[in-house]
Design a protein around this motif. Structure first.
Motif, PDB file in Angstrom:
ATOM      1  N   GLU A  12      20.925   4.596  17.894  1.00 38.60           N
ATOM      2  CA  GLU A  12      19.903   5.571  18.856  1.00 38.60           C
ATOM      3  C   GLU A  12      20.605   6.914  19.049  1.00 38.60           C
ATOM      4  O   GLU A  12      19.813   7.904  18.749  1.00 38.60           O
ATOM      5  N   CYS A  43      18.798  10.427  17.744  1.00 37.38           N
ATOM      6  CA  CYS A  43      18.527  11.662  18.377  1.00 37.38           C
ATOM      7  C   CYS A  43      19.054  12.717  17.743  1.00 37.38           C
ATOM      8  O   CYS A  43      18.500  13.947  17.722  1.00 37.38           O
ATOM      9  N   TRP A  51      16.830   8.259  23.196  1.00 38.20           N
ATOM     10  CA  TRP A  51      15.815   8.782  22.143  1.00 38.20           C
ATOM     11  C   TRP A  51      14.572   8.987  22.744  1.00 38.20           C
ATOM     12  O   TRP A  51      13.961   9.885  22.348  1.00 38.20           O
TER      13      TRP A  51
END
Length: 465
Positions: A82, A86, A134
């Motif tokens: 995650e 990002c 995210w």
């Protein structure tokens, strides 16, 4: 007081003082002031902030990933992924935002005319716990690149993540006050939406909360983007590679402990291959390790909260009571934490809870159909319309079916997932508006018409002899 609970143990991690009304007002004032200056910074300079945000995320990946897992329970390897996603999104918009927001010349009767993309202002971001980094960064990177500011109201079970996001942005060199996290209760959100310093609202969350926020924002005549619930169909036709479809289905359902709006939830399978699919699917599900999410080989950690587990179990029991067949799982696990086993329910029919409602956790519903036409009909027989997957060797046929499916995204022979280059969002009660891609960055811009005269003199064209 906002309390963070570790879902693996059920014990308190930390507690945080809420921001006072005076602190909220100061945050809104600072964001509005800084955004007025930020919008005038050339976009080629604004996007360098995104590159620095990506670097800060990668530098702190271990710390931030452990924080995610500690607060909401997903396996650590998924939390690490995650953070990487990002950073990818930040780098993507740093590269592509100048092109997405460049003036678009349009031929008209003007000497020159164009569409230009100006920022809207400060956007309130109301974000969920399931992808705590995210969900925010997929909005924030394009929003900042476009010249907006942002205020974050995060889910109250991930306060450490909420404050850590502010830390990332600050360490990247964002102008002080342009982005702020507010630790407040849900009943304070309406007042912030109504505040003149907020130009627009984005929310990722449940359909029920989305309807409330839409009403509040609509009353104030403010732009909204809503990414809400989903009950995504995963269609397996008779000519599909059944074993491959079953292998992908395991990940599509159980990633993030099944707690994603875009997880596959309803597995609609042609009867001719249904037994093969269920057998292969259950074999794969049986290999998923349930355990400590901090361990590298764990695939299923705890659900995020005890009440979410209780609600999911109630859906399972009502589905079984209505006549479905339990293939595996289906019972709350003993011990500490909010664990629920990976569960497969076969012979689900449209009137049952696991078909009609969104199941937000590690439960898969298998629906058997006679043919492809029935599969498409049942895929659309839902109030949701977020994503869908079709498995078949006949891609030309699948392209036609994709046009018939009521969803914001259709994946053929693959797992539905978001990525920076493609727009993401739904229809029906899955929300409206788009995130990501060119469409996503333009959601929070004023798409302004520019007309420069004088007007051109029209020339009459006659047919030559």
């Amino acid at each position: 007081m906002i309390v963070s609970i570790n879902p693996t143990s059920g014990k308190e991690i930390a507690r945080f003082e809420e921001h006072t009304p005076a602190e909220v007002d100061a945050a809104l004032a600072a964001a509005a002031k800084e955004q007025a200056a930020w919008r005038r910074v050339p976009i080629t300079e604004r996007v360098t902030l995104l590159n620095r945000m990506a670097a800060a995320l990668r530098a702190g990946k271990d710390k931030y990933a452990r924080m995610i897992t500690e607060e909401m329970g997903k396996p650590l390897v998924e939390s690490e992924a995650e953070i990487e996603k990002c950073a990818w999104n930040c780098d993507f918009y740093a590269e592509h935002a100048p092109r997405y927001l460049a003036d678009e010349l349009v031929a008209t009767n003007a000497t020159e005319s164009a569409i230009i993309y100006d920022p809207l202002g400060v956007v309130l971001a109301i974000m969920p716990w399931n992808y705590p980094f995210w969900q925010l960064f997929r909005f924030l990177a394009p929003a900042l690149a476009a010249g907006n500011g942002a205020i974050l109201k995060h889910a109250n079970n991930v306060p450490q993540c909420a404050l850590a996001i502010e830390e990332v942005v600050r360490e990247a060199g964002c102008p002080e006050g342009l982005f702020r996290t507010l630790l407040i209760q849900p009943d304070q959100v309406a007042g912030i939406i109504a505040d003149d310093r907020i130009a627009a609202v984005t929310l990722t969350g449940s359909t029920e909360v989305g309807a409330i926020v839409a009403s509040q924002a609509g009353k104030a005549l403010k732009k909204q983007v809503l990414e809400l619930g989903g009950s995504d169909p995963f269609i397996v036709l008779a000519d599909a590679d059944v074993e491959e479809a079953a292998a992908v289905a395991v990940k599509a359902r159980y990633i993030n402990v099944g707690q994603s709006c875009v997880n596959a939830k309803r597995f609609i399978v042609e009867e001719a291959v249904a037994d093969r699919f269920v057998a292969a699917f259950c074999e794969g599900v049986g290999k998923l390790k349930v355990g400590d999410p901090m361990e590298a080989d764990t695939a299923i950690g705890p659900m995020a909260r005890a009440n979410l587990r209780a609600g999911l179990h109630d859906q399972v029991r009502r589905t079984l009571d209505a006549g479905a067949t339990l293939k595996m799982g289906g019972e709350i696990l003993d011990g500490d934490g909010f664990y629920y086993p990976p569960t497969v329910i076969d012979h689900v029919t449209p009137e049952m809870a696991a078909f009609r409602e969104e199941t937000f956790g590690p439960v898969a519903a298998v629906i058997r159909v006679k043919n492809a036409d029935e599969a498409i009909r049942l895929a659309n027989d839902t109030e949701f319309g977020l994503g869908a997957a079709i498995w078949t060797k006949d891609v030309a046929k699948a392209r036609d079916f994709a046009r018939d499916i009521e969803a914001g995204a259709v994946f053929i022979n693959g797992m539905v997932a978001s990525q920076p280059a493609l727009p993401f969002g739904g229809i029906k009660r899955s929300g409206y508006g788009r995130e990501l891609g060119a469409l996503g960055i333009r959601e929070f811009t004023n798409n302004k018409t520019l007309w420069i005269g004088p007007a051109k003199v029209a020339t009459k064209v006659t047919q030559s002899e």
